[in-house]
Write a protein that holds these residues in place. Structure first.
Motif, short mmCIF file in Angstrom:
data_model
loop_
_atom_site.label_atom_id
_atom_site.label_comp_id
_atom_site.label_asym_id
_atom_site.label_seq_id
_atom_site.Cartn_x
_atom_site.Cartn_y
_atom_site.Cartn_z
N GLN A 46 1.05 -0.86 0.00
CA GLN A 46 -0.26 -0.32 -0.27
C GLN A 46 1.13 1.05 -0.02
O GLN A 46 0.45 2.19 -0.42
CB GLN A 46 -0.59 -0.52 1.03
N GLY A 47 2.39 0.75 0.43
CA GLY A 47 2.76 2.33 0.66
C GLY A 47 3.93 2.59 -0.35
O GLY A 47 4.85 3.57 -0.72
N MET A 48 4.07 1.32 -1.43
CA MET A 48 5.22 1.88 -2.88
C MET A 48 4.45 2.52 -3.91
O MET A 48 5.47 2.82 -4.61
CB MET A 48 4.66 0.31 -3.28
N ALA A 49 3.03 3.11 -3.79
CA ALA A 49 2.72 3.80 -4.97
C ALA A 49 3.32 5.41 -4.52
O ALA A 49 3.57 6.30 -5.23
CB ALA A 49 1.36 3.97 -4.55
N THR A 50 4.04 5.54 -3.09
CA THR A 50 4.12 7.51 -2.80
C THR A 50 5.62 7.02 -1.65
O THR A 50 5.83 8.26 -1.25
CB THR A 50 2.81 7.76 -1.47
N ASP A 51 5.79 5.88 -1.45
CA ASP A 51 7.20 5.37 -0.34
C ASP A 51 7.72 4.77 -1.66
O ASP A 51 8.01 3.36 -1.91
CB ASP A 51 6.94 5.20 0.95
N ALA A 52 9.71 4.92 -1.90
CA ALA A 52 9.96 5.19 -2.64
C ALA A 52 11.59 3.82 -1.78
O ALA A 52 11.43 2.65 -2.01
CB ALA A 52 11.53 6.28 -2.78
N ILE A 55 11.38 -2.21 -1.54
CA ILE A 55 11.49 -3.40 -0.76
C ILE A 55 10.67 -4.11 -1.59
O ILE A 55 11.04 -5.99 -1.93
CB ILE A 55 10.86 -3.36 0.68
N VAL A 56 9.84 -3.95 -2.07
CA VAL A 56 8.77 -4.82 -2.61
C VAL A 56 9.34 -5.56 -4.12
O VAL A 56 9.48 -6.59 -4.43
CB VAL A 56 7.60 -4.09 -3.42
N ARG A 57 10.08 -4.44 -4.85
CA ARG A 57 11.18 -5.17 -5.63
C ARG A 57 11.92 -5.88 -5.89
O ARG A 57 12.18 -6.96 -6.60
CB ARG A 57 11.65 -3.42 -6.30
N THR A 58 12.27 -5.94 -4.44
CA THR A 58 13.67 -6.61 -4.52
C THR A 58 13.03 -8.32 -3.84
O THR A 58 13.79 -8.89 -4.01
CB THR A 58 14.25 -5.61 -3.05
N VAL A 100 -4.16 -4.48 -2.73
CA VAL A 100 -3.92 -3.72 -3.85
C VAL A 100 -4.81 -3.64 -3.90
O VAL A 100 -6.21 -3.67 -3.84
CB VAL A 100 -3.14 -4.85 -5.39
N GLU A 101 -4.91 -1.74 -3.81
CA GLU A 101 -6.25 -1.08 -3.55
C GLU A 101 -6.05 -0.04 -4.39
O GLU A 101 -7.00 1.15 -4.62
CB GLU A 101 -6.79 -0.74 -2.25
N SER A 102 -5.30 0.17 -5.26
CA SER A 102 -5.36 1.09 -6.40
C SER A 102 -4.74 0.77 -8.26
O SER A 102 -4.05 0.07 -7.90
CB SER A 102 -5.04 2.75 -6.02
N GLU A 103 -5.23 1.04 -8.94
CA GLU A 103 -4.96 0.99 -9.70
C GLU A 103 -3.29 1.25 -10.31
O GLU A 103 -2.09 0.42 -10.71
CB GLU A 103 -5.44 1.80 -11.19
N LEU A 104 -2.78 2.40 -9.79
CA LEU A 104 -1.63 2.24 -9.69
C LEU A 104 -0.74 2.05 -8.87
O LEU A 104 0.41 1.42 -9.67
CB LEU A 104 -1.22 4.18 -9.28
N THR A 105 -0.97 0.86 -7.80
CA THR A 105 -0.54 0.10 -7.38
C THR A 105 0.08 -1.12 -8.32
O THR A 105 0.85 -1.61 -8.79
CB THR A 105 -1.27 -0.63 -6.00
N LEU A 106 -1.12 -1.46 -8.61
CA LEU A 106 -1.47 -2.40 -9.78
C LEU A 106 -0.42 -2.58 -11.04
O LEU A 106 0.64 -3.09 -11.27
CB LEU A 106 -2.29 -3.02 -10.18
N ASN A 107 -0.49 -1.54 -11.61
CA ASN A 107 0.43 -0.96 -12.54
C ASN A 107 1.75 -1.61 -11.93
O ASN A 107 3.10 -1.64 -12.90
CB ASN A 107 0.12 0.32 -13.09
#
Length: 841
Positions: A754-760, A765-768, A785-792
């Motif tokens: 939930q924080g990956m769209a706003t927190d680098a 962490i998710v990418r790793t 997963v709660e937004s299209e941005l996060t899904l993309n």
């Protein structure tokens, strides 16, 4: 010489203040009396005869019991009355002084006592002689002579008695009137009795020399009768005293007052200055050294017997007796240096072991010394005393065990409750009574992996650290298997919280158990009186509530508040309702879809339990799962969810739309060796392929002691069931560590997604995690997963599966079917039709 002997000697020297004046009075009165009869006959042969008579009279002391009171009778007044009639004043005083000097020397009196007795006896004889010479001429057959002689003997007795009372007052302080009467009455009674006997003898002697034969016969008969009487009296007295003593010992409560009860009686029975009980230190029992001393009402912590005699009796197990007729010269010399004339030390035996000594020292009066009869009597008393002492120690041990923990020797829950009750009752203004309850975590892991012995060693170390860290005024106790309580007075609750943090930090330091170094943690609950209650049970119960709450805090310390208790009480009430709900199939299973991010294909659902309580409404899963864990219903809850999920999976497979299901497992379930077998039975019962079932286990449950969950995980994997690590990233594991487990899937915790769209940082962490998981061949599922941005973003970094409110909330079966009909299209596949989302949003 011992401290006692030095003090006694210093006090005795005060007697010289009376000895000198008495000697001067004796000389002056003798001279005056002699001047009254300048032509008196100096019959030295008769004087020698009277000297022998005086010596015999002073040595032959008789004891007569009258109304259970023992009178000590000395017949010295009889020869004194006769000597007043037959001897001149100078010869009389000289004979009395020499006889007293000889007898007291034989009795080995100290110099001070010896010369005091000589002076007092001489002064009494001189005064009696003065009275006789001042009266009318003596005639043994007239009443006037009898009265003069009686008055003279009575005056002599009064002088001697006054001198004794005077020296007692000088040495010990003022003498009360009742004490004076108690001392004077028996002496004057005996003096009057002896005076009558003396007058009878005088009258008999006036009848001629043959009266001596009759007198000798009477004396011989009296001696034989008295000897028999004395033996009977002594035997009767010993039996009565022994009976009274044993009954007193038997009636004594086991509260540490045994010595107070029987030492005084022992001293009186053996007519000793001291009676001492010595029990050396043994284990947690401290050394006991208590003495009853004549004229002292309280017990003293000193003894008149040298320590060497006591140690000799203890080491050899044999009685050590030292007196004029007992013991060797070396022992007598050692006893004399201690300022004691005689002593008996008897070992106390408990079976074959010697547990202490019972001793008496200093036979009262210089006339008597301890003899073989006294040794036998004290040995008999010691046998009873040893049993009483051992029983007292046994009761003390039982009482200690009843109030202390056997493993750590800390006070147990009962003792802590009593101590807390005492503290609450006497709380001072401006302070609080704090209760800190510590729950040690990790003990169960140690017991199961290293054994109970290691767990016990860990508890002992924890107890030691708590004792060392807690203030000296604190009561530290063990109140449960891994629970410790500390009660103490503090200024306020802030001080209690500070102490709780200090104790927790101390416990978290590494602990060495055998060759291993372990780390333990603790949760600490804090309550204070009067704010949080007044009853000990209430305070401990609320401390336990605070401790449970502290387990969920990073600080590990929680101060009690009412909100905690209401939540705890609510969970307690839910326990019975949960059991009823499970028994009646009242829990509902909701399903949340899992979607392939690349092609929006539905790849499965997660089964989630929901409970609609008739009174409380919707109950949070965290609450009723916690209740199930604490009440032993977790297995039943897991099976209910699994059964419901498998039933739906069977229905979906029968309809041609097979859909995998995922069920959450608790870490406790992974320790149940029977669980894999039950899973196999349920799969076979519902006819569901194992690959359609995924068990999600929390990261903490999977990465504890590896050898604990691994057997169950391997057996589940052998069934063909898929395994996933849930909430990955919230624990301390690594992907390389997880590769040691038979898992095929990793679910990234929603807090990172939930924080990956706003927190680098979250994005990194998710990418790793995604990159490493793909490297290890693990499927990655993103939760939350709660937004299209996060899904993309997830699609860009290559995450395979998503789950969250963007796709759907958890839905009951009927609504899920409606959602599937409205939001998905069926497409054929080799395994049957699959469902693809038409749109997301």
């Amino acid at each position: 010489m011992s401290r006692i002997g030095v003090a006694a000697l210093a006090v005795e020297k005060r007697a010289w203040l009376l000895t000198g004046p008495l000697s001067l009075v004796a000389v002056l009165l003798t001279v005056v009396a002699q001047l009254e009869v300048p032509n008196s006959d100096w019959n030295w042969l008769l004087a020698v005869a009277f000297l022998a008579t005086f010596v015999a009279a002073q040595l032959a002391v008789l004891q007569v019991e009258v109304r259970r009171q023992t009178l000590v009778i000395s017949m010295t007044e009889v020869p004194l009355l006769l000597a007043l009639y037959y001897l001149s004043p100078v010869l009389l005083v000289l004979v009395v002084a020499v006889a007293t000097l000889a007898v007291r020397s034989y009795q080995r009196q100290s110099v001070v006592k010896l010369w005091f007795n000589v002076a007092s006896q001489a002064a009494g004889a001189a005064l009696a002689s003065m009275i006789v010479r001042a009266g009318p001429p003596l005639d043994g057959t007239t009443a006037t002579t009898w009265l003069v002689l009686a008055a003279a003997v009575c005056a002599s007795a009064l002088v001697t008695l006054s001198a004794v009372i005077g020296v007692v007052a000088l040495v010990q302080g003022n003498v009360q009137s009742r004490d004076f009467a108690r001392m004077a009455a028996p002496g004057l009674t005996v003096s009057g009795f002896n005076t009558i006997i003396g007058l009878v003898v005088l009258v008999m002697l006036q009848q001629g020399p043959w009266s001596l034969v009759l007198l000798a016969a009477v004396i011989l008969f009296f001696a034989v009768v008295y000897q028999s009487y004395a033996r009977s009296l002594q035997h009767s007295r010993s039996l009565n005293e022994m009976y009274d003593l044993t009954r007193a010992i038997a009636d004594t409560p086991h509260d540490g007052t045994l010595a107070d009860v029987f030492l005084g009686r022992v001293r009186e029975m053996l007519q000793a200055e001291y009676a001492t009980l010595w029990v050396p230190a043994a284990g947690r029992h401290p050394e006991v050294l208590l003495s009853a001393k004549v004229d002292y009402t309280a017990l003293l912590d000193v003894a008149a017997t040298p320590a060497a005699l006591r140690q000799r009796a203890f080491d050899t197990g044999e009685t050590v007796a030292v007196s004029r007729r007992l013991g060797d010269e070396a022992l007598r010399a050692e006893l004399s240096q201690a300022g004691t004339k005689d002593a008996i030390v008897v070992p106390l035996r408990a079976g074959s072991a010697v547990i202490g000594c019972l001793e008496v020292a200093g036979r009262i009066t210089d006339i008597y010394h301890f003899g073989p009869g006294d040794v036998r009597l004290l040995e008999t008393i010691a046998a009873h005393a040893a049993v009483a002492v051992e029983n007292s120690r046994l009761v003390e041990r039982l009482r200690f065990d009843a109030y202390h923990d056997a493993l750590t020797a800390l006070p147990n829950r009962r003792r802590v409750t009593d101590g807390l009750e005492e503290s609450v009752a006497v709380r001072a203004p401006g302070e609080v009574v704090a209760v800190l309850l510590l729950d040690v975590t990790g003990l169960r892991d140690v017991n199961e992996s290293l054994g109970r012995a290691a767990g016990d060693q860990l508890l002992v170390e924890v107890a030691g650290r708590l004792r060392e860290t807690a203030p000296s005024s604190a009561l530290v106790g063990r109140v449960g298997g891994d629970a410790f309580a500390i009660t103490l007075r503090l200024p306020d609750d802030a001080a209690a919280l500070a102490l709780a943090s200090e104790l927790r930090d101390r416990l978290r330091r590494p602990i060495t158990v055998g060759s291993l170094t372990l780390e333990v943690d603790a949760a600490v609950g804090v309550v204070v009186h009067p704010e949080h209650g007044a009853e000990p049970a209430t305070l401990l119960q609320r401390a336990d509530v605070a401790t449970q709450a502290a387990k969920g805090l990073s600080s590990g310390v929680q101060l009690f508040n009412q909100a905690l208790e209401s939540g705890s009480a609510r969970r307690l009430g839910l326990a019975a309702d949960l059991r009823h709900a499970l028994d009646n199939d009242e829990l509902e299973v909701h399903f949340q879809p899992k979607v392939s991010i690349a092609d929006r294909r539905l790849v499965g659902v997660e089964c989630l339990a929901r409970w609609e309580h008739p009174a409380h409404g919707s109950v949070l899963p965290a609450d009723f799962v916690a209740v199930a864990e604490h009440t032993g219903q977790l297995g039943k809850l897991t099976e209910a969810v699994l059964t419901a999920g498998l039933r739906r999976a069977r229905q979906w497979a029968d309809s041609g739309h097979p859909l995998p299901i995922a069920v959450n497992l608790s870490s406790r379930t992974l320790l149940d060796p029977e669980f894999p077998g039950r899973v196999g039975q349920l799969l076979a019962e519902h006819g569901v392929a194992p690959e359609l079932l995924t068990f999600e286990i929390t990261e903490d449950g999977a990465v504890g002691e590896l050898d604990r969950p691994l057997p169950v995980l391997n057996r589940l994997s052998a069934l063909g069931v898929r395994l996933a690590v849930d909430d990955f990233g919230t624990g301390y594991s690594s992907l390389s560590y997880l590769r040691q487990l038979p898992v095929q899937e990793v679910k990234i915790d929603k807090s990172f997604v939930q924080g990956m769209a706003t927190d680098a940082g979250d994005l990194a962490i998710v990418r790793t995690v995604v990159d490493l998981s793909r490297h290890f061949g693990l499927v990655v599922v993103a939760e939350g997963v709660e937004s299209e941005l996060t899904l993309n973003l997830l699609q860009e970094i290559g995450c395979e599966v998503g789950q969250g409110f963007l796709f759907s909330r958890p839905l009951p079966y009927e609504r899920l079917e409606a959602w599937l009909a409205a939001q998905t299209d069926a497409e054929p596949s080799p395994a049957g039709q699959v469902r693809r989302l038409r749109a997301v949003g």
